[in-house]
Design an enzyme around this catalytic site. Structure first.
Site, PDB file in Angstrom:
ATOM      1  N   GLU A  79       7.821  -2.889  29.943  1.00 54.96           N
ATOM      2  CA  GLU A  79       7.567  -2.726  28.608  1.00 54.96           C
ATOM      3  C   GLU A  79       5.997  -2.646  28.365  1.00 54.96           C
ATOM      4  OE1 GLU A  79      10.783  -4.923  26.417  1.00 54.96           O
ATOM      5  OE2 GLU A  79      12.283  -3.685  27.534  1.00 54.96           O
TER       6      GLU A  79
HETATM    7  C1  HEC Z   1       9.626   0.025  26.573  1.00 49.25           C
HETATM    8  C2  HEC Z   1      10.316  -0.112  25.439  1.00 49.25           C
HETATM    9  C3  HEC Z   1      10.248  -1.457  24.437  1.00 49.25           C
HETATM   10  C4  HEC Z   1       9.259  -1.932  23.755  1.00 49.25           C
HETATM   11  C5  HEC Z   1       7.821  -1.661  23.699  1.00 49.25           C
HETATM   12  C6  HEC Z   1       9.998  -3.004  22.742  1.00 49.25           C
HETATM   13  N1  HEC Z   1      11.271  -3.022  23.324  1.00 49.25           N
HETATM   14 FE1  HEC Z   1      12.684  -4.081  22.175  1.00 49.25          FE
HETATM   15  N2  HEC Z   1      14.170  -3.861  23.511  1.00 49.25           N
HETATM   16  C7  HEC Z   1      14.059  -2.790  24.545  1.00 49.25           C
HETATM   17  C8  HEC Z   1      14.948  -2.771  25.271  1.00 49.25           C
HETATM   18  C9  HEC Z   1      15.277  -1.943  26.693  1.00 49.25           C
HETATM   19  C10 HEC Z   1      15.917  -3.839  25.122  1.00 49.25           C
HETATM   20  C11 HEC Z   1      17.299  -4.432  25.748  1.00 49.25           C
HETATM   21  C12 HEC Z   1      16.863  -5.146  26.784  1.00 49.25           C
HETATM   22  C13 HEC Z   1      17.675  -6.030  27.294  1.00 49.25           C
HETATM   23  O1  HEC Z   1      18.913  -6.345  26.582  1.00 49.25           O
HETATM   24  O2  HEC Z   1      17.964  -6.707  28.335  1.00 49.25           O
HETATM   25  C14 HEC Z   1      15.218  -4.331  23.726  1.00 49.25           C
HETATM   26  C15 HEC Z   1      15.804  -5.163  22.801  1.00 49.25           C
HETATM   27  C16 HEC Z   1      15.268  -5.558  21.646  1.00 49.25           C
HETATM   28  C17 HEC Z   1      15.868  -6.461  20.610  1.00 49.25           C
HETATM   29  C18 HEC Z   1      17.326  -7.057  20.761  1.00 49.25           C
HETATM   30  C19 HEC Z   1      18.144  -6.401  19.819  1.00 49.25           C
HETATM   31  C20 HEC Z   1      19.769  -6.697  20.063  1.00 49.25           C
HETATM   32  O3  HEC Z   1      20.529  -6.055  19.388  1.00 49.25           O
HETATM   33  O4  HEC Z   1      19.844  -7.597  21.165  1.00 49.25           O
HETATM   34  C21 HEC Z   1      15.118  -6.642  19.548  1.00 49.25           C
HETATM   35  C22 HEC Z   1      15.294  -7.279  18.220  1.00 49.25           C
HETATM   36  C23 HEC Z   1      13.866  -5.934  19.907  1.00 49.25           C
HETATM   37  N3  HEC Z   1      14.048  -5.474  21.347  1.00 49.25           N
HETATM   38  C24 HEC Z   1      12.445  -6.058  19.386  1.00 49.25           C
HETATM   39  C25 HEC Z   1      11.405  -5.441  20.109  1.00 49.25           C
HETATM   40  C26 HEC Z   1      10.189  -5.914  19.423  1.00 49.25           C
HETATM   41  C27 HEC Z   1       9.838  -6.962  18.105  1.00 49.25           C
HETATM   42  C28 HEC Z   1       9.328  -5.216  20.153  1.00 49.25           C
HETATM   43  C29 HEC Z   1       7.700  -5.327  20.100  1.00 49.25           C
HETATM   44  C30 HEC Z   1       7.039  -6.795  20.177  1.00 49.25           C
HETATM   45  C31 HEC Z   1       9.812  -4.692  21.274  1.00 49.25           C
HETATM   46  N4  HEC Z   1      11.215  -4.954  20.854  1.00 49.25           N
HETATM   47  C32 HEC Z   1       9.093  -3.609  22.197  1.00 49.25           C
HETATM   48  C33 HEC Z   1      12.938  -1.809  24.779  1.00 49.25           C
HETATM   49  C34 HEC Z   1      11.772  -2.198  23.965  1.00 49.25           C
END
Ligand code: HEC
Ligand code: HEC
Length: 342
Positions: free
Chosen positions: A133
């Site tokens: 990420e």
């Molecule tokens: C490269 C893409 C990427 C970036 C950059 C990213 N995310 Fe995500 N995010 C994901 C993915 C893929 C998941 C699910 C991963 C898993 O469940 O293992 C996720 C899960 C989440 C969730 C959980 C939602 C749920 O319903 O469970 C939240 C809230 C979230 N991210 C917020 C953020 C925040 C705040 C940031 C910045 C600090 C961020 N993400 C940066 C791809 C990204």
């Protein structure tokens, strides 16, 4: 006599239709709840902290490359998702799972598909450090933020009691406060739950009745129509391999308990019409197909074409008022800001 009997029969039919309609609304209010306002992290936060969280959410310098922000994968203007099968992060690396929406994530009882983070704050620390990420380290994030006087001043205002306010932990607190403002009230279904019987079309009401009667609401309930429990994907039978590839065992990896194989946190269905593709695998692009797979694999039921279309129409009624976010003006980098690194 005849016309009178007919009129009476019509009256009885009309009144039982009214009862069925009332009953559907009553049953709905027992199972679901409308969105009442921002989530708890935002209610507990100052305006300054929420503004800081917004800057951090949109700032790509939180990533090592200086290219990827939270918004890259959770586009606030696009349903809170990236629309990809699985996310693409640092140096074009493809991650293992589909990005869930950040919209209304504040109402989930845990975060991530496998629920491994208890709340938004702990969640926010994950992606910043994940190799696929943002590939950064807490120390480097702190050095980056401390190199910009405007951030130092914003942190000091947001965390007034602290001597060293610019910390990785406070970054996560501020981001969580901003995320908790990303809620989508006033969906047609919210208006229905508040008593406006006309907020749903006749087909959406049929879909709602099917959703409740066939058992979807046993897992997709509450304010988020999901987000509250862990359930096996494949309760009634294995879903197609295409939707649930064998390699990702979900919660089993978190608990090391073989009973948790293929167990996932039930996702929210709010704004689901905007968040394709579906499932943790991101393999299913059509909502109609996702609904049919759910009926088969979770309930052992085959929906007719009409039932599936009704349920999809009902799911459309879960699209709420999308957050209107003014883009932050980010503090300029300085000579001491770490250079982007790929
Ligand atoms: C490269 C893409 C990427 C970036 C950059 C990213 N995310 Fe995500 N995010 C994901 C993915 C893929 C998941 C699910 C991963 C898993 O469940 O293992 C996720 C899960 C989440 C969730 C959980 C939602 C749920 O319903 O469970 C939240 C809230 C979230 N991210 C917020 C953020 C925040 C705040 C940031 C910045 C600090 C961020 N993400 C940066 C791809 C990204
Ligand atoms: C036994 C609990 C359970 C039941 C019953 C259930 N679901 Fe689900 N639902 C889940 C879980 C768990 C997932 C996540 C599966 C995954 O991706 O690993 C899910 C995912 C979904 C998704 C995909 C959401 C997304 O963002 O990817 C949709 C749509 C959905 N369910 C609709 C329904 C409908 C419609 C019904 C009734 C026909 C239903 N569900 C019944 C537990 C359930």
């Amino acid at each position: 006599m005849r016309p009178i009997i007919l009129a009476a029969a019509a009256l009885v039919a009309a009144s039982s239709a009214v009862h069925a309609a009332d009953d559907l609304m009553k049953r709905s209010t027992e199972l679901f709840a409308p969105i009442a306002g921002p989530g708890p992290e935002a209610k507990a936060a100052s305006r300054t902290m929420i503004e800081l969280g917004k800057s951090l959410y949109f700032d790509p310098r939180v990533s090592a490359s200086g290219l990827i922000s939270c918004n890259s994968c959770h586009n606030v203007g696009g349903g809170g998702v990236d629309g990809m099968e699985t996310s693409v992060g640092h140096a074009w690396a493809k991650g293992p799972r589909n990005a869930p929406t950040v919209l209304n994530a504040t109402f989930n009882a845990s975060q991530f598909w496998d629920g491994r983070a208890p709340n938004l704050k702990e969640q926010a620390k994950g992606p910043v450090q994940a190799g696929v990420e943002m590939n950064n380290t807490p120390d480097r994030v702190e050095a980056t933020l401390k190199s910009m006087p405007a951030y130092v001043a914003q942190f000091a205002k947001a965390f007034p009691k602290e001597k060293q306010p610019v910390t990785f932990d406070n970054m996560a607190t501020a981001i969580a406060a901003f995320e908790a403002t990303l809620v989508t009230p006033d969906a047609p279904f919210d208006r229905y739950l508040k008593g406006d019987a006309k907020a749903l079309t006749a087909q959406q009401k049929k879909g709602l009745a099917t959703f409740i009667d066939s058992g979807c609401a046993s897992c997709h309930s509450g304010v988020n129509l999901g987000g509250g429990s862990f359930q096996k994907f494949g309760v009634a039978g294995d879903p197609p391999e295409a939707a649930r590839p064998g390699a990702d065992k979900g919660r089993e990896k978190v608990t090391s308990n073989p009973d948790d194989a293929f167990v996932f946190r039930v996702p929210t269905l709010r704004n689901v019409a905007l968040t394709a593709p579906y499932f943790h695998s991101g393999k299913i692009r059509s909502l109609d197909q996702a609904v049919r797979i759910m009926a088969e694999s979770q309930l052992g039921k085959t929906l007719s074409d009409a039932e599936a279309a009704d349920v999809v129409a009902f799911l459309d009624s879960l699209t709420g008022r999308q957050p209107q976010v003014t883009l932050p003006v980010l503090p300029p980098s300085t000579a001491t800001t770490p250079a982007p690194s790929l």
